[in-house]
Write a protein that holds these residues in place. Structure first.
Motif, PDB file in Angstrom:
ATOM      1  N   GLU B  79       0.827  -1.206   0.000  1.00 33.48           N
ATOM      2  CA  GLU B  79       0.000   0.000   0.000  1.00 33.48           C
ATOM      3  C   GLU B  79       0.859   1.252   0.000  1.00 33.48           C
ATOM      4  OE1 GLU B  79      -3.478   0.024   2.522  1.00 33.48           O
ATOM      5  OE2 GLU B  79      -3.609  -2.149   2.431  1.00 33.48           O
ATOM      6  N   SER B  80       2.094   1.120  -0.440  1.00 33.18           N
ATOM      7  CA  SER B  80       2.966   2.301  -0.521  1.00 33.18           C
ATOM      8  C   SER B  80       3.543   2.414  -1.924  1.00 33.18           C
ATOM      9  CB  SER B  80       4.098   2.209   0.491  1.00 33.18           C
ATOM     10  OG  SER B  80       3.674   1.603   1.667  1.00 33.18           O
ATOM     11  N   ILE B  81       2.711   2.156  -2.909  1.00 34.40           N
ATOM     12  CA  ILE B  81       3.020   2.243  -4.339  1.00 34.40           C
ATOM     13  C   ILE B  81       3.954   1.135  -4.811  1.00 34.40           C
ATOM     14  CG2 ILE B  81       3.738   3.713  -6.260  1.00 34.40           C
ATOM     15  CD1 ILE B  81       3.068   6.137  -4.523  1.00 34.40           C
ATOM     16  N   ILE B 314     -11.400   2.735   1.642  1.00 36.57           N
ATOM     17  CA  ILE B 314     -11.291   1.786   0.528  1.00 36.57           C
ATOM     18  C   ILE B 314     -10.054   2.182  -0.283  1.00 36.57           C
ATOM     19  CG2 ILE B 314     -12.422   0.888  -1.546  1.00 36.57           C
ATOM     20  CD1 ILE B 314     -15.109   1.606  -0.187  1.00 36.57           C
ATOM     21  N   ALA B 315      -9.056   1.304  -0.310  1.00 35.25           N
ATOM     22  CA  ALA B 315      -7.790   1.638  -0.966  1.00 35.25           C
ATOM     23  C   ALA B 315      -7.560   0.735  -2.158  1.00 35.25           C
ATOM     24  CB  ALA B 315      -6.644   1.497   0.030  1.00 35.25           C
ATOM     25  N   GLY B 316      -6.843   1.274  -3.140  1.00 38.19           N
ATOM     26  CA  GLY B 316      -6.537   0.461  -4.313  1.00 38.19           C
ATOM     27  C   GLY B 316      -5.445   1.086  -5.154  1.00 38.19           C
ATOM     28  N   VAL B 317      -5.225   0.487  -6.326  1.00 41.21           N
ATOM     29  CA  VAL B 317      -4.225   1.016  -7.257  1.00 41.21           C
ATOM     30  C   VAL B 317      -4.886   1.278  -8.608  1.00 41.21           C
ATOM     31  CG1 VAL B 317      -2.220  -0.052  -6.155  1.00 41.21           C
ATOM     32  CG2 VAL B 317      -3.482  -1.324  -7.903  1.00 41.21           C
ATOM     33  N   VAL B 343      -3.397   9.295  -3.317  1.00 43.87           N
ATOM     34  CA  VAL B 343      -2.542   9.581  -2.160  1.00 43.87           C
ATOM     35  C   VAL B 343      -1.113   9.167  -2.492  1.00 43.87           C
ATOM     36  CG1 VAL B 343      -4.395   9.344  -0.455  1.00 43.87           C
ATOM     37  CG2 VAL B 343      -3.076   7.322  -1.114  1.00 43.87           C
ATOM     38  N   GLY B 344      -0.177   9.727  -1.743  1.00 45.42           N
ATOM     39  CA  GLY B 344       1.222   9.367  -1.934  1.00 45.42           C
ATOM     40  C   GLY B 344       1.811  10.086  -3.131  1.00 45.42           C
ATOM     41  N   PRO B 345       3.123   9.956  -3.317  1.00 45.44           N
ATOM     42  CA  PRO B 345       3.805  10.703  -4.376  1.00 45.44           C
ATOM     43  C   PRO B 345       3.454  10.186  -5.779  1.00 45.44           C
ATOM     44  CG  PRO B 345       5.333   9.198  -3.294  1.00 45.44           C
ATOM     45  CD  PRO B 345       4.053   9.119  -2.528  1.00 45.44           C
ATOM     46  N   PHE B 355      -4.984   4.922  -4.554  1.00 40.17           N
ATOM     47  CA  PHE B 355      -6.148   5.770  -4.298  1.00 40.17           C
ATOM     48  C   PHE B 355      -6.858   5.329  -3.027  1.00 40.17           C
ATOM     49  CE2 PHE B 355      -7.959   2.350  -6.943  1.00 40.17           C
ATOM     50  CZ  PHE B 355      -9.077   1.996  -6.224  1.00 40.17           C
ATOM     51  N   VAL B 356      -7.541   6.296  -2.417  1.00 47.50           N
ATOM     52  CA  VAL B 356      -8.304   5.998  -1.211  1.00 47.50           C
ATOM     53  C   VAL B 356      -9.669   6.663  -1.324  1.00 47.50           C
ATOM     54  CG1 VAL B 356      -8.468   6.337   1.288  1.00 47.50           C
ATOM     55  CG2 VAL B 356      -6.275   5.714   0.272  1.00 47.50           C
ATOM     56  N   PHE B 357     -10.678   5.951  -0.959  1.00 49.17           N
ATOM     57  CA  PHE B 357     -12.041   6.496  -0.941  1.00 49.17           C
ATOM     58  C   PHE B 357     -12.622   6.209   0.444  1.00 49.17           C
ATOM     59  CE2 PHE B 357     -16.646   6.015  -1.543  1.00 49.17           C
ATOM     60  CZ  PHE B 357     -16.951   7.220  -2.168  1.00 49.17           C
TER      61      PHE B 357
END
Lengths: 108, 405
Positions: B79-81, B314-317, B343-345, B355-357
């Protein structure tokens, strides 16, 4: 005595299946022969039952393909694997046998 | 013991011995069956350990389809790219080269052809030509194959044959200028792996992939992956990285870089990795090249455990392939879409974005979906049906059902 009884029961039921078993075993023998010799699946695949350690394709013990899955890939080929059916490298009996053999030998 | 069995057969069960099922038949059956059928029926399924060449991977993070086809769990791509290297999927057409085969990594050779001044470089020499670091999504062409209902052959990946990687290496542009420029007439950049075993037909076993020429301007040849020397299992010591292109075009164990007038004619280029309708195949269909826009949720999922009602992140790529991702929308009811936050760089258009929702989920079943847009293209609802199950980016199959309590 008890052990004898178990044997008795096992044998009793297996004899009902005897005819089938014989057809099965012939298919297994031909399948193994095709796997290790005629088609040399063994050079590319791991299958412990056949004693093969080929390292090109997926190991069939962990893949545990269904009979239909084996048949279809043996006919059509995949990546570096030859299309044994389409190229006429195996007869349809041999394809049946090797598909049956692999599906019943991979470690389920 | 054996005698006793035979006696039983003889005395009490004689009537079951038909013409075809003789004692010889029993012997034949026992010589073949115990090894095979016995194993098939009576052994527990094996623990599916990791094969030797990737013992260092994180077993808990991975789904082992076969020892050559290993993907990350949906919730394990990080979850950190950047995907932790121990969780990065494995899909190798040829056996991974060993240290012994590779030898001194700095002396690894790359020949360059289709340039004004063809040359052979060692890895040490390539390192002197230039260096850069890029982040790209590395994704198998067949990622998502497991959702296809016609049962295409190959590993049944769902979401985990994908990762986001930081590569360090030399820009191909630098190699081109060191070789006096590209020869005239070239239309493709063609990369060749040297991992095909000697006893196989090179036209069938050589992993050689052509991509449209201009891709070279953004490509690098990488020797480092996520901060460590490129592991053999991922194509060390040198691998091509044409950003935004499917995994197969990122050729491992790279031995040749060429600028060619035609696409390679090896099987892996000509007929394999073609996106053809079900029941059809051939070189006339499009090759697995640019990756389409795609996204998926990594948390919560059915893998991440019970979801408590109320506020949920809710997190994803989301990835744009060769295009910059512009937005991603999330639905918690299978119909209405709302924009999620990146989110994130930002690591460049070839990396995926996290992404986060934030949603309020009531108790009950929920279908959570995400839909990304890049360069004006949005993910379609449905997959594009094709023979080998390639390039799946439909949002519906990639949605997750969660139980909220």
């Amino acid at each position: 005595m008890r052990i004898c009884k178990i044997y008795f029961v096992v044998l009793f039921f297996s004899f009902f299946l005897m005819t089938d078993l014989k057809a099965d075993s012939e298919k297994m023998v031909l399948g193994l022969e095709v796997f290790n010799n005629k088609a040399m699946c063994s050079t590319c695949h791991v299958l412990k039952a056949a004693g093969s350690t080929g390292d090109i394709g997926p190991d069939l013990d962990s893949l545990k393909p269904s009979e239909e899955q084996v048949r279809s890939v043996v006919i059509e080929g995949l990546g570096v694997m030859p299309a044994f059916g389409e190229e006429g490298l195996l007869t349809s009996d041999e394809i049946d046998a090797v598909s049956y053999y692999v599906a019943h030998s991979s470690e389920k | 013991m054996k005698k006793r069995i035979i006696k039983k057969i003889d005395t009490s069960k004689r009537n079951f011995l038909t013409g075809s099922a003789t004692l010889a038949g029993v012997a034949a059956a026992t010589s073949v069956l115990p090894i095979s059928i016995a194993k098939a029926n009576h052994e527990d399924s094996d623990p599916k350990g990791l094969p030797d060449f990737i013992k260092w991977k994180n077993r808990e993070a991975l789904i082992v389809h076969s020892k050559k086809g290993i993907e990350a769990h949906r919730s394990a791509i990080g979850e950190s790219i950047i995907t932790p290297i121990r969780n990065v999927y494995i899909r190798n057409n040829m056996p991974t080269m060993t240290d012994a085969q590779i030898g001194d990594r700095n002396k690894w050779k790359l020949s360059v052809e289709g340039v004004k001044k063809p040359k052979t470089f060692t890895l040490a020499q390539l390192k002197k030509l230039g260096q850069t670091t890029i982040a790209t999504v590395l994704q198998c062409s067949g990622n998502g194959r497991g959702f296809f209902e016609h049962g295409p052959k190959g590993s049944q990946w769902r979401t985990g044959a994908a990762s986001c990687i930081l590569w360090t290496g030399v820009p191909v542009k630098k190699i081109v200028s060191a070789c006096g420029g590209i020869a005239s007439g070239a239309k493709y950049m063609t990369c060749t792996g040297v991992d095909a075993p000697k006893d196989l037909d090179p036209k069938k076993a050589t992993v050689e992939r052509s991509v449209p020429l201009l891709v070279y301007k953004e490509s690098i040849l990488a020797w480092e992956m996520n901060g460590v020397p490129l592991p053999n299992a991922h194509g060390g010591p040198l691998r091509s990285v044409p950003p935004g292109y499917f995994g197969i075009n990122n050729v491992k164990h790279l031995g040749k870089l060429a600028f060619t007038e035609t696409e390679s004619d090896v099987k892996y280029m000509k007929t394999s990795y073609r996106i053809s309708p079900i029941g059809k195949k051939g070189p006339e269909y499009p090759s697995c090249w640019e990756m389409p826009v795609k996204s998926w949720i990594v948390r919560p999922t059915d893998e991440t455990g019970v979801v408590k009602s109320g506020k949920v992140q809710i997190a994803g790529v989301a990835m744009g392939g060769t295009k910059k991702i512009s937005n991603v929308r999330v639905s918690i009811d299978g119909g209405t879409w709302k924009k999620a936050k990146f989110v994130g760089p930002y690591l460049g258009k070839y990396a995926w974005r996290q992404f986060v929702f934030e949603a309020n989920l009531a108790p009950g079943s929920h279908n959570l979906a995400s839909k990304a847009t890049a360069g004006g293209d949005s993910q379609p609802e449905l997959r594009y049906e094709n023979r080998r199950g390639y390039a799946h980016n439909g949002w519906k199959d990639h949605s997750v059902n969660v139980e909220v309590v």
